[in-house]
Write a protein that holds these residues in place. Structure first.
Motif, PDB file in Angstrom:
ATOM      1  N   ARG A 172       0.851  -1.185   0.000  1.00  0.00           N
ATOM      2  CA  ARG A 172       0.000   0.000   0.000  1.00  0.00           C
ATOM      3  C   ARG A 172       0.884   1.231   0.000  1.00  0.00           C
ATOM      4  N   THR A 173       0.469   2.283  -0.721  1.00  0.00           N
ATOM      5  CA  THR A 173       1.142   3.571  -0.672  1.00  0.00           C
ATOM      6  C   THR A 173       0.087   4.638  -0.384  1.00  0.00           C
ATOM      7  N   THR A 174       0.509   5.885  -0.296  1.00  0.00           N
ATOM      8  CA  THR A 174      -0.454   6.963  -0.059  1.00  0.00           C
ATOM      9  C   THR A 174      -1.347   7.197  -1.262  1.00  0.00           C
ATOM     10  N   THR A 175      -0.988   6.651  -2.404  1.00  0.00           N
ATOM     11  CA  THR A 175      -1.781   6.876  -3.614  1.00  0.00           C
ATOM     12  C   THR A 175      -2.568   5.654  -4.075  1.00  0.00           C
ATOM     13  N   GLY A 176      -2.407   4.527  -3.396  1.00  0.00           N
ATOM     14  CA  GLY A 176      -3.124   3.319  -3.803  1.00  0.00           C
ATOM     15  C   GLY A 176      -2.320   2.091  -3.449  1.00  0.00           C
ATOM     16  N   ASP A 177      -2.651   0.983  -4.077  1.00  0.00           N
ATOM     17  CA  ASP A 177      -1.944  -0.264  -3.780  1.00  0.00           C
ATOM     18  C   ASP A 177      -1.434  -0.895  -5.068  1.00  0.00           C
ATOM     19  N   TYR A 178      -0.509  -1.841  -4.914  1.00  0.00           N
ATOM     20  CA  TYR A 178       0.102  -2.516  -6.054  1.00  0.00           C
ATOM     21  C   TYR A 178      -0.611  -3.815  -6.417  1.00  0.00           C
ATOM     22  N   ARG A 179      -1.917  -3.822  -6.172  1.00  0.00           N
ATOM     23  CA  ARG A 179      -2.771  -4.901  -6.663  1.00  0.00           C
ATOM     24  C   ARG A 179      -2.513  -6.235  -5.945  1.00  0.00           C
ATOM     25  N   ALA A 194       2.414  -9.358 -10.409  1.00  0.00           N
ATOM     26  CA  ALA A 194       1.017  -9.164 -10.786  1.00  0.00           C
ATOM     27  C   ALA A 194       0.959  -8.586 -12.184  1.00  0.00           C
ATOM     28  N   PHE A 195      -0.071  -8.975 -12.938  1.00  0.00           N
ATOM     29  CA  PHE A 195      -0.325  -8.408 -14.266  1.00  0.00           C
ATOM     30  C   PHE A 195      -1.828  -8.278 -14.422  1.00  0.00           C
ATOM     31  N   ASP A 196      -2.289  -7.069 -14.790  1.00  0.00           N
ATOM     32  CA  ASP A 196      -3.733  -6.852 -14.891  1.00  0.00           C
ATOM     33  C   ASP A 196      -4.164  -6.292 -16.239  1.00  0.00           C
ATOM     34  N   GLY A 197      -3.268  -6.289 -17.218  1.00  0.00           N
ATOM     35  CA  GLY A 197      -3.601  -5.752 -18.524  1.00  0.00           C
ATOM     36  C   GLY A 197      -3.203  -4.308 -18.692  1.00  0.00           C
ATOM     37  N   ALA A 198      -2.942  -3.625 -17.572  1.00  0.00           N
ATOM     38  CA  ALA A 198      -2.465  -2.237 -17.609  1.00  0.00           C
ATOM     39  C   ALA A 198      -1.068  -2.160 -17.031  1.00  0.00           C
ATOM     40  N   HIS A 199      -0.896  -2.693 -15.826  1.00  0.00           N
ATOM     41  CA  HIS A 199       0.396  -2.648 -15.146  1.00  0.00           C
ATOM     42  C   HIS A 199       0.965  -4.053 -14.999  1.00  0.00           C
ATOM     43  N   ALA A 200       2.280  -4.123 -15.115  1.00  0.00           N
ATOM     44  CA  ALA A 200       2.996  -5.384 -14.924  1.00  0.00           C
ATOM     45  C   ALA A 200       4.049  -5.149 -13.854  1.00  0.00           C
ATOM     46  N   PHE A 201       3.923  -5.853 -12.727  1.00  0.00           N
ATOM     47  CA  PHE A 201       4.797  -5.633 -11.576  1.00  0.00           C
ATOM     48  C   PHE A 201       5.515  -6.916 -11.194  1.00  0.00           C
ATOM     49  N   VAL A 202       6.784  -6.796 -10.813  1.00  0.00           N
ATOM     50  CA  VAL A 202       7.483  -7.905 -10.176  1.00  0.00           C
ATOM     51  C   VAL A 202       8.420  -7.320  -9.121  1.00  0.00           C
ATOM     52  N   PHE A 203       8.436  -7.965  -7.948  1.00  0.00           N
ATOM     53  CA  PHE A 203       9.278  -7.556  -6.820  1.00  0.00           C
ATOM     54  C   PHE A 203      10.184  -8.730  -6.468  1.00  0.00           C
ATOM     55  N   ASN A 204      11.486  -8.486  -6.463  1.00  0.00           N
ATOM     56  CA  ASN A 204      12.470  -9.496  -6.066  1.00  0.00           C
ATOM     57  C   ASN A 204      13.243  -8.966  -4.870  1.00  0.00           C
ATOM     58  N   ALA A 205      13.386  -9.785  -3.823  1.00  0.00           N
ATOM     59  CA  ALA A 205      14.058  -9.285  -2.626  1.00  0.00           C
ATOM     60  C   ALA A 205      14.726 -10.409  -1.850  1.00  0.00           C
ATOM     61  N   LYS A 206      15.720 -10.017  -1.062  1.00  0.00           N
ATOM     62  CA  LYS A 206      16.329 -10.888  -0.070  1.00  0.00           C
ATOM     63  C   LYS A 206      15.737 -10.530   1.291  1.00  0.00           C
ATOM     64  N   VAL A 207      15.353 -11.554   2.058  1.00  0.00           N
ATOM     65  CA  VAL A 207      14.615 -11.331   3.293  1.00  0.00           C
ATOM     66  C   VAL A 207      15.259 -12.107   4.438  1.00  0.00           C
ATOM     67  N   ASN A 208      15.339 -11.444   5.600  1.00  0.00           N
ATOM     68  CA  ASN A 208      15.637 -12.190   6.823  1.00  0.00           C
ATOM     69  C   ASN A 208      14.498 -11.943   7.810  1.00  0.00           C
ATOM     70  N   ASP A 209      14.672 -12.291   9.052  1.00  0.00           N
ATOM     71  CA  ASP A 209      13.561 -12.200  10.000  1.00  0.00           C
ATOM     72  C   ASP A 209      13.086 -10.770  10.242  1.00  0.00           C
ATOM     73  N   THR A 210      13.955  -9.776   9.985  1.00  0.00           N
ATOM     74  CA  THR A 210      13.586  -8.401  10.336  1.00  0.00           C
ATOM     75  C   THR A 210      13.687  -7.403   9.187  1.00  0.00           C
ATOM     76  N   THR A 211      14.429  -7.713   8.138  1.00  0.00           N
ATOM     77  CA  THR A 211      14.624  -6.744   7.062  1.00  0.00           C
ATOM     78  C   THR A 211      14.432  -7.373   5.682  1.00  0.00           C
ATOM     79  N   MET A 212      14.248  -6.483   4.699  1.00  0.00           N
ATOM     80  CA  MET A 212      14.047  -6.888   3.320  1.00  0.00           C
ATOM     81  C   MET A 212      14.752  -5.879   2.418  1.00  0.00           C
ATOM     82  N   ASN A 213      15.469  -6.362   1.410  1.00  0.00           N
ATOM     83  CA  ASN A 213      16.136  -5.497   0.444  1.00  0.00           C
ATOM     84  C   ASN A 213      15.867  -6.041  -0.956  1.00  0.00           C
TER      85      ASN A 213
END
Length: 411
Positions: A172-179, A194-213
Motif C-alpha cells: 500500500r502507498t499513499t496513492t493506492g496499492d500494487y494490486r 502481478a499483471f492486470d492488462g495495464a500494469h505489470a509488476f514484479v518484486f524481487n528481494a532478499k529477506v531475513n527475519d527483520t529486514t528486506m532489500n
C-alpha cells in the motif's frame, strides 16, 4: 458420363480442399493453465498465469490469475498464425505468433510507446521456480521505503501472508496499492508479481527475519530499489489529509466536455442541491478501475436522487478521439452511468492535471475523490484508493465512505 464424373471429382476435390483450409485456419489453443513471462529491465522475468477456456459459443477466453483476482479477457482475434489479445477497459494488448501450446510476441501500450517482450507456455502452473524451501516466514506488516536516500523516496506498507512457500499480499502507498501480488519464498528470496492488462509488476528481494532489500520492476521501463523492516504497528498518513483546497479558493469548480462535446460543470442544474462525489481518475489506472467498480456498485445498492457522481478523466491517449474512446470503453465494460468528462488528453502528468484544477494544493494521486455537500462546500478530499487487495483496509474504506455520504445526504 466422363464429363459428369470429372465434374463430380472436381467438386469433391474443391470441397475437400475447402475443409482442409478451414481446418488449417481454425484457431486452436490448448485449454487449461498457461505461464506467461514478460521481460523487464536487467532481463528480470515478470511471470503470471492464465487459463484458456473455450466457451459454449466456440469462442476462446482467458482468465488472468493474480492471487484472489480473476480478470476475464474475451476479446481475442486470430488470423492465420497470429493472435491479438485485447484487455478489458485498458488500451494495452498482446500480439504475437501462436501455436496450440505457445505464444511468442509483445505486450504493447501504444499511447506510452511501450513494447515489452512476451512469451507464454501451456501446461506450466508454477509462476516462479523454487530452488529450495522457504527459510523465512514473510507473514506480517513491513514498513517499506522505495527509492531510499533519493529525492524520489516514498513510503509504503507491505502486507503479506505466507502459506508454506506460497506468498500473497500487496504494497500500500499513499496513492493506492500494487494490486494482488502472488509468488513464492525460495530460501531467503522473495519473488512476487502481478499483471492486470495495464500494469505489470514484479518484486524481487532478499529477506531475513527483520529486514528486506530488493528491486521493484514495472514493465520494462521502470526499476526502483526498496528496503523494508518488520513493523506491525506501521501506518501510512491519513488519506483525507494529503490533498486540500488552497487558500483563497472557496469552491471546487471546473468545466470539461463530455463524450458528446458538451461542456459540463458543477453549476449545471443536474447537480444543484445534491451531494456530489467528484472522481479524479483515468481509464488506464487500475486503482481507478477498482474505485469505479465500487462506485458503480454503491449506486446500484444505494439509489438516491440527492447523490451524484462525476468523473474527471486525465488520459494519456495521444488524441482526443482515442481518449474519448477509452472513456466510452470503460463506461460500457463496467456499466458506469454517471458522467465522465475528458479533463485532459495526451498526458496523465499530475503537474499538468493540477494546472487544470488550480484550487487544489496538488494532484497527488489517481484516483482522488472530492466530497461536496448540498451547499457546494468541499467537505473532504480522499487521496488514492485502497482496493480489494488490501483486505481489511478496503472494508474499512467502505464503512467510512457509506457513513460519510449518508451523513452529507441527511444534512
Amino acid at each position: 458420363m466422363v464429363i459428369r464424373m470429372s465434374t463430380i471429382c472436381i467438386m469433391v476435390l474443391l470441397v475437400s480442399l475447402n475443409i482442409s483450409c478451414n481446418e488449417v485456419d481454425k484457431a486452436s489453443l490448448n485449454e487449461g493453465i498457461w505461464l506467461a513471462e514478460l521481460t523487464a529491465i536487467d532481463d528480470a522475468v515478470l511471470p503470471f498465469n492464465f487459463k484458456v477456456r473455450l466457451t459454449d459459443q466456440e469462442k476462446y477466453e482467458l482468465d488472468i490469475i493474480n492471487a484472489e483476482e480473476i480478470i476475464t479477457v474475451d476479446e481475442i482475434v486470430f488470423k492465420n498464425d497470429s493472435i491479438l489479445i485485447k484487455f478489458p477497459v485498458y488500451e494495452g494488448y498482446i500480439k504475437g505468433i501462436y501455436t496450440a501450446n505457445s505464444i511468442d510476441g509483445v505486450f504493447v501500450k501504444e499511447s506510452l510507446d511501450r513494447i515489452v517482450p512476451f512469451k507464454a507456455f501451456y501446461g506450466i502452473k508454477e509462476r516462479f521456480q523454487k530452488s529450495e524451501p522457504a527459510t523465512v516466514d514473510i507473514t506480517g506488516v513491513w514498513e517499506t521505503t522505495f527509492e531510499p536516500n533519493t529525492s524520489d523516496a516514498y513510503m509504503s506498507k507491505g502486507i503479506f501472508k505466507a502459506i508454506g512457500d506460497q506468498v500473497v499480499g500487496t504494497f500500500r502507498t499513499t496513492t493506492g496499492d500494487y494490486r494482488y501480488l502472488e509468488g513464492v519464498m525460495s530460501g531467503d528470496s522473495l519473488k512476487i508479481s502481478a499483471f492486470d492488462g495495464a500494469h505489470a509488476f514484479v518484486f524481487n528481494a532478499k529477506v531475513n527475519d527483520t529486514t528486506m532489500n530488493g528491486a521493484f520492476y514495472s514493465g520494462n521501463h521502470s526499476k526502483e530499489l526498496f528496503v523494508a523492516k518488520r513493523n506491525e504497528t506501521f501506518e501510512l498518513p491519513g488519506a483525507d489529509s494529503l490533498t486540500f483546497l488552497k487558500k483563497g479558493y472557496e469552491v471546487f469548480s471546473f468545466s470539461f466536455p463530455n463524450e458528446k462535446g458538451e461542456l459540463v460543470s458543477l453549476a449545471d442544474e443536474q447537480f444543484k442541491n445534491k451531494v456530489i462525489v467528484v472522481q479524479i481518475m483515468g481509464s488506464w489506472c487500475p486503482n481507478c478501475l477498482d474505485e469505479t467498480k465500487y462506485y458503480v456498485d454503491y449506486l446500484k445498492k444505494n439509489p438516491d436522487n440527492n447523490l451524484a457522481f462525476i468523473g474527471l478523466a486525465f488520459e494519456y491517449a495521444k488524441t482526443e478521439e482515442k481518449a474519448l474512446q477509452s472513456i466510452s470503453r470503460l463506461k460500457r465494460r463496467i456499466g458506469v452511468e454517471y458522467p465522465i468528462l475528458l479533463a485532459q488528453y495526451g498526458s496523465s502528468d499530475k503537474e499538468l492535471a493540477q494546472e487544470k484544477l488550480p484550487m487544489l494544493n496538488h494532484v497527488l494521486s489517481y484516483p482522488t475523490s472530492i466530497f461536496i455537500d448540498k451547499k457546494g462546500e468541499v467537505r473532504k478530499i480522499h487521496t488514492g484508493f485502497n482496493g480489494p487487495a488490501t483486505g481489511e483496509k478496503f472494508l474499512e474504506f467502505q464503512e467510512e465512505f457509506d457513513g460519510f455520504v449518508k451523513q452529507l445526504i441527511s444534512e
